[in-house]
Design a protein around this motif. Structure first.
Motif, PDB file in Angstrom:
ATOM      1  N   LEU A   1      -2.995   0.300   7.898  1.00  0.00           N
ATOM      2  CA  LEU A   1      -4.360   0.912   7.847  1.00  0.00           C
ATOM      3  C   LEU A   1      -4.601   1.628   6.623  1.00  0.00           C
ATOM      4  N   ALA A   2      -3.616   2.030   5.824  1.00  0.00           N
ATOM      5  CA  ALA A   2      -3.937   2.795   4.451  1.00  0.00           C
ATOM      6  C   ALA A   2      -4.303   1.500   3.408  1.00  0.00           C
ATOM      7  N   GLY A   3      -3.872   0.466   3.714  1.00  0.00           N
ATOM      8  CA  GLY A   3      -4.237  -0.501   2.747  1.00  0.00           C
ATOM      9  C   GLY A   3      -5.642  -1.216   3.219  1.00  0.00           C
ATOM     10  N   LEU A   4      -6.069  -1.122   4.501  1.00  0.00           N
ATOM     11  CA  LEU A   4      -7.214  -1.523   4.967  1.00  0.00           C
ATOM     12  C   LEU A   4      -8.282  -0.548   4.511  1.00  0.00           C
TER      13      LEU A   4
ATOM     14  N   THR B   1      -2.135   8.636   0.684  1.00  0.00           N
ATOM     15  CA  THR B   1      -3.113   8.137   2.071  1.00  0.00           C
ATOM     16  C   THR B   1      -1.973   7.614   2.935  1.00  0.00           C
ATOM     17  N   CYS B   2      -0.972   6.912   2.764  1.00  0.00           N
ATOM     18  CA  CYS B   2       0.008   6.557   3.769  1.00  0.00           C
ATOM     19  C   CYS B   2       0.806   7.794   4.385  1.00  0.00           C
TER      20      CYS B   2
ATOM     21  N   ARG C   1      -9.628   6.146  -0.501  1.00  0.00           N
ATOM     22  CA  ARG C   1      -8.153   6.306  -0.907  1.00  0.00           C
ATOM     23  C   ARG C   1      -8.365   7.745  -1.281  1.00  0.00           C
ATOM     24  N   LEU C   2      -7.067   8.299  -1.222  1.00  0.00           N
ATOM     25  CA  LEU C   2      -6.863   9.579  -1.830  1.00  0.00           C
ATOM     26  C   LEU C   2      -6.453   9.755  -3.013  1.00  0.00           C
TER      27      LEU C   2
ATOM     28  N   PRO D   1       0.754  -1.186   0.025  1.00  0.00           N
ATOM     29  CA  PRO D   1       0.044   0.001   0.095  1.00  0.00           C
ATOM     30  C   PRO D   1       0.781   1.104  -0.047  1.00  0.00           C
ATOM     31  N   ALA D   2       2.080   1.153   0.495  1.00  0.00           N
ATOM     32  CA  ALA D   2       2.710   2.503   0.667  1.00  0.00           C
ATOM     33  C   ALA D   2       3.531   2.868  -0.502  1.00  0.00           C
TER      34      ALA D   2
END
Length: 393
Positions: free
Chosen positions: A380-383, A337-338, A390-391, A330-331
């Motif tokens: 958390l960003a992945g969730l 978002t991360c 998502r941004l 996700p990063a």
């Protein structure tokens, strides 16, 4: 990679690791009794810590991404790329401006405690920059309108502790703002030059000389440019980004001519040259210093980014070893978002007065805490992404 313009996984992997390390070193900043080489070097030190290499690597990755993203959009018939450059840059600069003002928020003079203000400000960014592609226009206008309204209210409630100032003002552009200005200049150069390799190389060299001139005053003919191109700062940020653009264009050209093996030779040779230049100018330009954006720091960190990306390109793109990055994927894909998720966590932590064992506040325990925190923010960003939050800028 069947098509040279498909998503380049080596860039995603490099971005994921860099974003993980950015969260890690930011959280590590206030932890005592940890190895000094992990942190930023002192303001007046002639030194380089791990933390000093992260932002240059991120700017380099911004540059790596531009040619592939633009070529993909052009192949899809997108005619609004210049507008996208300006809107994306504006979004980054806007958020960076507010983040810079966070540092001087005066909760004694303001109506809201600082953690509450920071939390509500971050929520406003989430509402404004959510990916609304799967949401009806009516809902988008309502939610985005709420975010803009919340941002306006937070702006009106802001008070600063800076002497001679009472409201939001320019101190510096913040991390995202610096990325935004660099993205703006370098994207426009790439787009309007048609991606010609020699122009990307010339622009890269120009910004390197711009930075040298800032510290040496050797190239006086650039002084006239500096007065009108102040948004470029001293050229350091743009030099990192143009280096990434140059490497990606070189990658694409070599891929098309089926001579991609030359990519590693080119990157390693460039890195060796930059390392040598970095240590040579170290003696004449204030040493290696991120705090002062010295040429030595620019040369050496660009060389480091080249070597690291050569590793990722070989392992991920050509050996197809990507699964080892999955844990922090996700990063690499929800990077924006991360970056913002910790700005929700820290205020909540302050407001709730939660504590943790003393062992985790310093030394080895502090390192463990920062590593766990970095993984948690990325998870958390992945969730959030899985549930459609998502941004997108």
């Amino acid at each position: 990679m069947n098509n040279v313009y498909n998503r380049v996984r080596s860039i995603d992997a490099f971005r994921a690791v860099t974003m993980f390390l950015m969260i890690f070193v930011n959280d590590l900043d206030g932890i005592p009794k940890v190895p000094t080489w992990l942190k930023h070097a002192g303001v007046n030190a002639d030194a380089l810590g791990l933390a000093d290499t992260i932002f240059p690597a991120f700017l380099f990755i911004v540059g790596l991404s531009i040619p592939f993203a633009f070529e993909k959009r052009m192949k899809q018939g997108d005619t609004k790329i210049p507008m996208r450059i300006f809107t994306r840059s504006f979004a980054l600069i806007l958020i960076g401006f507010y983040h810079a003002n966070m540092e001087t928020y005066d909760e004694h003079a303001a109506l809201l405690p600082q953690p509450v203000w920071e939390s509500l400000l971050t929520f406003s960014f989430f509402f404004i920059f959510l990916d609304y592609s799967q949401i009806t226009k009516a809902k988008r206008y309502i939610l985005q309108g709420f975010g803009i309204g919340l941002l306006i209210v937070m702006s009106l409630l802001y008070k600063t502790s800076d002497p001679g100032q009472s409201w939001l003002h320019l101190t510096w552009w913040g991390i995202l703002g610096l990325i935004g200005w660099s993205y703006l200049l370098c994207s426009l150069i790439y787009y309007y030059s048609g991606g010609l390799l020699w122009i990307q190389a010339a622009a890269w060299i120009f910004f390197l000389f711009f930075n040298l001139d800032f510290h040496f005053g050797m190239l006086n003919f650039l002084s006239g440019v500096q007065k009108y191109a102040w948004i470029a700062g001293n050229g350091a940020m743009q030099a990192f980004t143009m280096a990434g653009i140059f490497v990606s264009v070189m990658y694409m050209r070599l891929k098309q001519s089926q001579e991609v093996k030359l990519l590693w030779a080119g990157m390693i040779l460039l890195a060796i040259i930059l390392f040598n230049l970095g240590f040579i100018v170290r003696y004449f330009s204030g040493g290696i210093s991120k705090a002062h954006d010295t040429p030595s720091w620019v040369f050496i960190c660009t060389g480091i980014s080249l070597v690291v990306y050569a590793f990722f390109a070989f392992v991920v793109d050509f050996k197809h070893k990507y699964n080892w990055v999955k844990i922090i994927e996700p990063a690499g894909k929800q990077t924006f978002t991360c970056y913002l998720v910790p700005f929700l966590f820290y205020p909540i932590y302050q407001m709730t007065d939660l504590g943790y064992p003393e062992y985790l506040s310093e030394g080895t325990g502090g390192l463990i805490k920062c590593l766990v925190f970095s993984f948690l923010m990325i998870w958390l960003a992945g969730l959030l992404n899985k549930i459609g939050i998502r941004l997108k800028i």
